[in-house]
Design an enzyme around this catalytic site. Structure first.
Site, short mmCIF file in Angstrom:
data_model
loop_
_atom_site.label_atom_id
_atom_site.label_comp_id
_atom_site.label_asym_id
_atom_site.label_seq_id
_atom_site.Cartn_x
_atom_site.Cartn_y
_atom_site.Cartn_z
N GLU A 186 0.86 -1.20 0.00
CA GLU A 186 0.00 0.00 0.00
C GLU A 186 0.89 1.24 0.00
OE1 GLU A 186 -3.30 1.06 -0.27
OE2 GLU A 186 -2.27 2.98 -0.08
N GLU A 189 -23.55 22.42 -13.03
CA GLU A 189 -23.57 21.15 -13.76
C GLU A 189 -23.70 21.44 -15.26
OE1 GLU A 189 -23.31 17.70 -13.32
OE2 GLU A 189 -23.75 17.73 -15.47
N GLY A 217 -7.61 2.57 1.86
CA GLY A 217 -7.83 3.30 0.60
C GLY A 217 -8.77 4.48 0.72
N GLY A 244 -19.76 20.26 -10.73
CA GLY A 244 -20.15 18.87 -10.97
C GLY A 244 -21.32 18.47 -10.10
N ARG A 272 -14.45 10.47 -11.46
CA ARG A 272 -13.22 9.80 -11.04
C ARG A 272 -12.74 8.90 -12.16
NH1 ARG A 272 -11.97 10.33 -5.77
NH2 ARG A 272 -10.78 8.40 -5.66
N VAL A 304 -15.99 16.33 -10.71
CA VAL A 304 -16.53 16.06 -12.05
C VAL A 304 -16.29 14.61 -12.47
CG1 VAL A 304 -16.46 18.45 -12.86
CG2 VAL A 304 -14.42 17.04 -13.10
N HIS A 324 -43.90 -2.81 11.77
CA HIS A 324 -44.58 -1.51 11.73
C HIS A 324 -44.24 -0.72 12.98
CE1 HIS A 324 -47.73 1.46 11.05
NE2 HIS A 324 -48.04 1.34 12.33
N LYS A 341 -19.97 10.18 4.91
CA LYS A 341 -21.21 9.80 5.60
C LYS A 341 -21.23 10.38 7.01
CE LYS A 341 -21.87 8.83 2.16
NZ LYS A 341 -21.19 8.70 0.88
N ILE A 358 -21.17 12.71 -5.71
CA ILE A 358 -20.28 13.25 -4.67
C ILE A 358 -20.56 14.74 -4.45
CG2 ILE A 358 -17.85 13.73 -4.06
CD1 ILE A 358 -17.12 11.07 -5.43
P1 FAD Z 1 -9.36 2.47 -3.33
O1 FAD Z 1 -10.20 2.51 -2.13
O2 FAD Z 1 -9.21 3.73 -4.13
O3 FAD Z 1 -7.93 1.96 -2.88
C1 FAD Z 1 -6.86 1.88 -3.76
C2 FAD Z 1 -5.60 1.85 -2.93
O4 FAD Z 1 -4.49 1.53 -3.76
C3 FAD Z 1 -5.26 3.20 -2.31
O5 FAD Z 1 -5.08 3.04 -0.92
C4 FAD Z 1 -3.96 3.62 -2.99
O6 FAD Z 1 -3.09 4.35 -2.14
C5 FAD Z 1 -3.36 2.28 -3.35
N1 FAD Z 1 -2.42 2.30 -4.48
C6 FAD Z 1 -2.60 2.83 -5.72
N2 FAD Z 1 -1.52 2.56 -6.49
C7 FAD Z 1 -0.67 1.84 -5.74
C8 FAD Z 1 0.59 1.26 -5.97
N3 FAD Z 1 1.19 1.32 -7.17
N4 FAD Z 1 1.20 0.61 -4.96
C9 FAD Z 1 0.60 0.49 -3.74
N5 FAD Z 1 -0.59 1.02 -3.47
C10 FAD Z 1 -1.23 1.67 -4.46
N6 FAD Z 1 -18.64 4.14 -2.50
C11 FAD Z 1 -19.68 3.53 -1.90
O7 FAD Z 1 -19.95 2.35 -2.17
N7 FAD Z 1 -20.45 4.19 -0.98
C12 FAD Z 1 -20.22 5.50 -0.67
O8 FAD Z 1 -20.93 6.06 0.15
C13 FAD Z 1 -19.14 6.15 -1.30
N8 FAD Z 1 -18.87 7.44 -1.00
C14 FAD Z 1 -17.80 8.04 -1.58
C15 FAD Z 1 -17.54 9.36 -1.26
C16 FAD Z 1 -16.47 10.01 -1.82
C17 FAD Z 1 -16.21 11.44 -1.45
C18 FAD Z 1 -15.61 9.30 -2.71
C19 FAD Z 1 -14.41 9.97 -3.32
C20 FAD Z 1 -15.85 7.99 -3.04
C21 FAD Z 1 -16.96 7.35 -2.49
N9 FAD Z 1 -17.27 6.03 -2.80
C22 FAD Z 1 -18.35 5.42 -2.22
C23 FAD Z 1 -16.46 5.24 -3.76
C24 FAD Z 1 -15.47 4.34 -3.03
O9 FAD Z 1 -14.63 5.14 -2.22
C25 FAD Z 1 -14.65 3.55 -4.02
O10 FAD Z 1 -15.50 2.88 -4.91
C26 FAD Z 1 -13.76 2.54 -3.30
O11 FAD Z 1 -12.84 3.19 -2.48
C27 FAD Z 1 -13.02 1.68 -4.32
O12 FAD Z 1 -12.19 0.79 -3.66
P2 FAD Z 1 -10.91 0.20 -4.36
O13 FAD Z 1 -10.47 -0.94 -3.53
O14 FAD Z 1 -11.20 -0.05 -5.79
O15 FAD Z 1 -9.83 1.36 -4.37
#
Ligand code: FAD
Length: 429
Positions: free
Chosen positions: A32, A189, A38, A166, A253, A251, A414, A49, A170
């Site tokens: 990581e 938007e 993440g 956007g 991801r 806008v 209920h 949240k 989010i």
């Molecule tokens: P991530 O959680 O993005 O994790 C990827 C990890 O990989 C990171 O820690 C990064 O540092 C690491 N990494 C990247 N490249 C490397 C590398 N080369 N070597 C080592 N480590 C690396 N989703 C929901 O379902 N419900 C919600 O309510 C929700 N709210 C959100 C609110 C916001 C503001 C945002 C931005 C997103 C939200 N999401 C929500 C989306 C959700 O956060 C993502 O879908 C989720 O985090 C995806 O998980 P992941 O495991 O794909 O990647």
């Protein structure tokens, strides 16, 4: 080989998948580059949240007839609490992985060849590699020094005037929360409505409520530039400039693959996403990709699910993903949740008819249930308080091929908001 599986990224998908392997006695390496957990745990789902919860509770009392209250928000203190709450979750997940025997290395992980990963100048071999590198916010050329999700969720002072570029989920979640916490909010938007990615009648409920809250919604509007001096000057095509103390850029991801070395390996892509099959395998047999980097929808629970399926395949079980009944939630007012797909028919019942919602002083929204001619449930869209907590009932109905009669004849407690699902399943003669 040193490990059964090596993870590049410990996001939602990565740590969840790793835990499944560890519980099944597999040797796991997790790499990581930033924080365990993440985007979701540290900068996305969880902190957003928490902020929304705070804003809703304040707004609930403010809106309640007969209640007058004065309150003061110390965002610095709140941020301290938020960070400790997040550490509890991330620390718990990390400790659990360690206690089950995982090796966790902090640094940027790269894939050298199909069985070798590198981190901090060292090489490790693994039977399988799982890419879980997530996504990052889209940045617009020429617009710098604005807030993104990480900065806005770490804010130590409520913005006086907040411009959100956007109107996706989010932006709308943040706009609703900050408006309820007292900011003057502008949402800009480009398309002709907010939440363009979700069904129009659901989005309209949120649009109406935001306007009631005096949020300025500007659709069909294109931001030309954002200039920062002491304040921000936002220039919009054909409209007056807006001066604000805070500008949030939301806008969209995009998947993140920088530093992984996958270009050199010739792994097939699907646009910007890493292409995977239903087993979550990439074009290289023993390399998997999960979560945001591997395709839409970019949701944490989709990442968990991908991670589980990849782990199952690594353990030799032939398992595939099926996103047919994936729940989606937008934590707005009213809260939006939907799953499945439309059918030949639908029933719709207003929230106004739901006694529990009325006890919460909530009247906006509806329950909409989709089904086919033979009554088989195909999906639902709900705009109602806490819809996130019961939409899975419909996901399960879709998965199990249940009918509207099955749903109607399932006794619901209920008073609950979820009773709306029973009511909307009543056959019309
Ligand atoms: P991530 O959680 O993005 O994790 C990827 C990890 O990989 C990171 O820690 C990064 O540092 C690491 N990494 C990247 N490249 C490397 C590398 N080369 N070597 C080592 N480590 C690396 N989703 C929901 O379902 N419900 C919600 O309510 C929700 N709210 C959100 C609110 C916001 C503001 C945002 C931005 C997103 C939200 N999401 C929500 C989306 C959700 O956060 C993502 O879908 C989720 O985090 C995806 O998980 P992941 O495991 O794909 O990647």
């Amino acid at each position: 080989m040193d490990y059964d599986a090596a993870f590049i990224g410990a996001g939602a998908g990565g740590y969840y998948s790793a835990l499944h392997l560890l519980k099944n006695k597999k040797k796991v390496l997790i790499i990581e580059k930033e924080k365990f957990g993440g985007e979701c745990l540290n900068y996305g789902c969880i902190p957003s949240k928490a902020l929304i919860e705070l804003s809703e509770n304040i707004n609930y009392l403010q809106d309640m007839p007969g209640i007058s209250m004065q309150y003061k928000i110390d965002m610095k203190e709140w941020q301290k609490w938020k960070e400790s709450m997040i550490s509890r979750i991330t620390g718990g997940a990390e400790k659990l992985c360690l206690s089950l025997g995982a090796r966790i290395i902090y640094g940027t992980g790269s894939i050298k060849d199909k069985n070798t990963v590198t981190v901090n100048g060292n090489e490790y071999t693994a039977e399988n590699i799982i890419i879980d590198t997530g996504s990052v916010p889209v940045k617009v050329k020429g617009i710098d020094d604005v807030y993104y999700n990480r900065e806005i969720l770490a804010i130590e002072k409520i913005p006086k005037k907040l411009v959100i570029i956007g109107g996706g989920y989010i932006g709308i979640e943040m706009g609703t929360a900050f408006r309820k916490l007292g900011s003057e909010v502008y949402i800009i938007e480009m398309k002709d409505r907010i939440l363009p990615e979700i069904e129009e009648d659901l989005a309209n409920e949120v649009d109406r409520k935001l306007r009631k809250l005096d949020v300025h919604i500007m659709t069909n509007s294109k931001v030309l530039s954002v200039k920062k001096d002491n304040t921000y000057n936002v220039s919009i095509e054909g409209k007056d400039d807006i001066v604000a103390d805070t500008v949030l850029m939301s806008v969209g991801r995009i998947p993140y693959i920088e530093g992984t070395g996958i270009e050199k390996l010739g792994i097939e892509m699907d646009g910007r996403f890493i292409k995977t099959d239903l087993h979550k395998k990439t074009s290289i047999e023993n390399i998997y990709a999960i979560g945001d980097v591997s395709g839409a929808p970019m949701l944490a629970h989709k990442a968990f699910y991908d991670g589980y399926v990849a782990a199952e395949n690594i353990m030799g079980n032939d398992t595939i993903v099926d996103y047919r009944a994936m729940p989606f939630v937008v934590y707005t007012d009213p809260e939006i949740a939907f799953t499945g797909k439309t059918g030949n028919k639908y029933n719709k019942v207003p929230v106004m008819a739901n006694p529990r919602a009325l006890t919460m002083n909530q009247k906006d929204g509806f329950f909409k249930l989709y089904y086919d001619d033979d009554g088989t449930i195909t999906g639902a869209g709900v705009a109602a308080p806490r819809s996130s907590e019961f939409i899975t009932e419909i996901s399960m109905a879709v998965e199990a091929g249940l009918s509207i009669d099955d749903l109607f004849l399932t006794v619901h407690p209920h008073p609950t908001v979820s009773e709306g699902l029973k009511d909307v399943a009543e056959r019309k003669n």
